[in-house]
Design a protein around this motif. Sequence first.
Motif, short mmCIF file in Angstrom:
data_model
loop_
_atom_site.label_atom_id
_atom_site.label_comp_id
_atom_site.label_asym_id
_atom_site.label_seq_id
_atom_site.Cartn_x
_atom_site.Cartn_y
_atom_site.Cartn_z
N ASN A 74 1.08 7.53 -8.45
CA ASN A 74 2.15 6.79 -7.77
C ASN A 74 3.10 6.11 -8.74
OD1 ASN A 74 0.29 4.76 -8.59
ND2 ASN A 74 1.08 3.38 -7.01
N VAL A 75 3.04 6.51 -10.02
CA VAL A 75 3.89 5.91 -11.05
C VAL A 75 4.66 7.01 -11.78
CG1 VAL A 75 3.94 4.57 -13.20
CG2 VAL A 75 2.28 3.99 -11.39
N ILE A 76 5.95 6.75 -12.02
CA ILE A 76 6.74 7.66 -12.85
C ILE A 76 7.46 6.84 -13.92
CG2 ILE A 76 8.79 7.56 -11.36
CD1 ILE A 76 9.29 10.51 -12.06
N LEU A 77 7.48 7.36 -15.13
CA LEU A 77 8.19 6.73 -16.23
C LEU A 77 9.56 7.37 -16.38
CD1 LEU A 77 8.36 4.95 -18.81
CD2 LEU A 77 7.24 6.84 -20.04
N VAL A 78 10.60 6.54 -16.40
CA VAL A 78 11.96 7.03 -16.58
C VAL A 78 12.56 6.36 -17.80
CG1 VAL A 78 14.27 7.19 -15.57
CG2 VAL A 78 12.25 7.38 -14.10
N ARG A 79 12.98 7.16 -18.75
CA ARG A 79 13.68 6.64 -19.92
C ARG A 79 15.18 6.67 -19.66
NH1 ARG A 79 9.10 9.28 -22.00
NH2 ARG A 79 10.15 11.28 -21.67
N TYR A 80 15.84 5.56 -19.92
CA TYR A 80 17.28 5.45 -19.67
C TYR A 80 18.05 6.54 -20.40
CZ TYR A 80 22.02 3.53 -19.99
OH TYR A 80 23.38 3.36 -19.94
N GLU A 81 17.63 6.84 -21.60
CA GLU A 81 18.33 7.85 -22.39
C GLU A 81 18.27 9.22 -21.72
OE1 GLU A 81 17.43 4.34 -24.58
OE2 GLU A 81 16.02 5.71 -23.60
N ASP A 82 17.14 9.55 -21.08
CA ASP A 82 17.04 10.80 -20.33
C ASP A 82 17.96 10.77 -19.12
OD1 ASP A 82 15.09 11.69 -22.10
OD2 ASP A 82 13.43 11.00 -20.84
N LEU A 83 18.05 9.61 -18.49
CA LEU A 83 18.86 9.48 -17.28
C LEU A 83 20.33 9.75 -17.56
CD1 LEU A 83 18.78 8.70 -14.26
CD2 LEU A 83 19.19 6.33 -14.96
N PRO B 199 0.83 -1.22 0.00
CA PRO B 199 0.00 0.00 0.00
C PRO B 199 0.86 1.26 0.00
CG PRO B 199 -0.81 -1.59 1.60
CD PRO B 199 0.50 -2.12 1.12
N GLU B 200 0.40 2.27 -0.72
CA GLU B 200 1.07 3.57 -0.79
C GLU B 200 2.49 3.48 -1.35
OE1 GLU B 200 0.82 5.70 2.86
OE2 GLU B 200 -1.29 5.26 3.16
N SER B 201 2.75 2.46 -2.15
CA SER B 201 4.08 2.32 -2.74
C SER B 201 4.23 3.25 -3.95
CB SER B 201 4.32 0.88 -3.17
OG SER B 201 3.33 0.47 -4.11
N LYS B 202 5.49 3.50 -4.31
CA LYS B 202 5.83 4.27 -5.50
C LYS B 202 6.41 3.31 -6.54
CE LYS B 202 5.28 8.57 -3.79
NZ LYS B 202 4.51 9.67 -4.40
N ILE B 203 6.03 3.51 -7.80
CA ILE B 203 6.46 2.61 -8.86
C ILE B 203 7.22 3.40 -9.91
CG2 ILE B 203 5.72 1.02 -10.67
CD1 ILE B 203 3.19 0.52 -8.95
N ILE B 204 8.43 2.94 -10.23
CA ILE B 204 9.24 3.55 -11.28
C ILE B 204 9.33 2.56 -12.43
CG2 ILE B 204 11.50 4.48 -11.91
CD1 ILE B 204 11.92 5.14 -8.94
N ILE B 205 8.83 2.96 -13.59
CA ILE B 205 8.97 2.15 -14.80
C ILE B 205 10.17 2.66 -15.58
CG2 ILE B 205 7.87 1.34 -16.92
CD1 ILE B 205 6.42 0.47 -14.40
N LEU B 206 11.16 1.81 -15.75
CA LEU B 206 12.40 2.19 -16.43
C LEU B 206 12.47 1.48 -17.77
CD1 LEU B 206 15.25 3.54 -16.40
CD2 LEU B 206 16.07 1.47 -15.23
N ILE B 207 12.69 2.25 -18.82
CA ILE B 207 12.77 1.66 -20.16
C ILE B 207 14.02 2.18 -20.88
CG2 ILE B 207 11.31 3.48 -21.16
CD1 ILE B 207 10.27 1.33 -23.15
#
Length: 222
Positions: free
Chosen positions: A132-141, A73-81
């Motif tokens: 509670n979700v954020i999308l992170v693109r490796y290229e941006d990182l 519950p109340e977790s944060k999710i990072i989707i990394l592509i």
Amino acid sequence: MNNKKYIYVLSSMRAGSTLLKSLLSTREEIVDLPEIPVHLADEIASLVKEDMVLIKRPRYYLNTKYPYFEFKPESKIIILIRKPYDTILSLHKMNLENNFADIQYHDEQMLLNYWITTYQLLYKSINLNSDNVILVRYEDLIETPLKTTENIFKFLDVSNTKGIDTYENPKGYKWKWGFGDGGDVLKTLKVVNRQNKYLNKKLINLIDTNKAVKEILKNYGY
């Protein structure tokens, strides 16, 4: 039940999850742990002082369901592509270096199918527009690490949201296959934007002619 907050990093293998975890673990609220089994998260969380437990769990080849676990519950999710070309070249190198026995995953088409399935499963199961979700693109990182990490830190609501491009060696454990990376680039302790100069024409053609790849890249904001 503990009162820790959980952060999940979901991705394919070789998408940069160890780099991302290393950067995030520089914040005092986030515990620096190796790639822990999901079912042990509560037990391990009870032993650490930090408020946030980061669970880095890429999809492995044989996972037909992904994610295969329930979120706290109340977790944060990072989707990394990461784009398929560099991901697959890195997967192939990893398989060779670790003497991976299953020969089918030394084939470009099988590795591309793995990448496609991973991000199709995530897109179907995770609402990318959820708070509670954020999308992170490796290229941006790797191209704009200060801006990208600042956005992530604000999303995680940590006390220090200043962007960074450096990190430290793991505390209390060493990088190794199954728990991290340990490659030469990662050991520089700095985000490195290294261009891959290897040309695999077969792989490029497979990617360029695959409709599913184009749809995934569009869905993930490329």
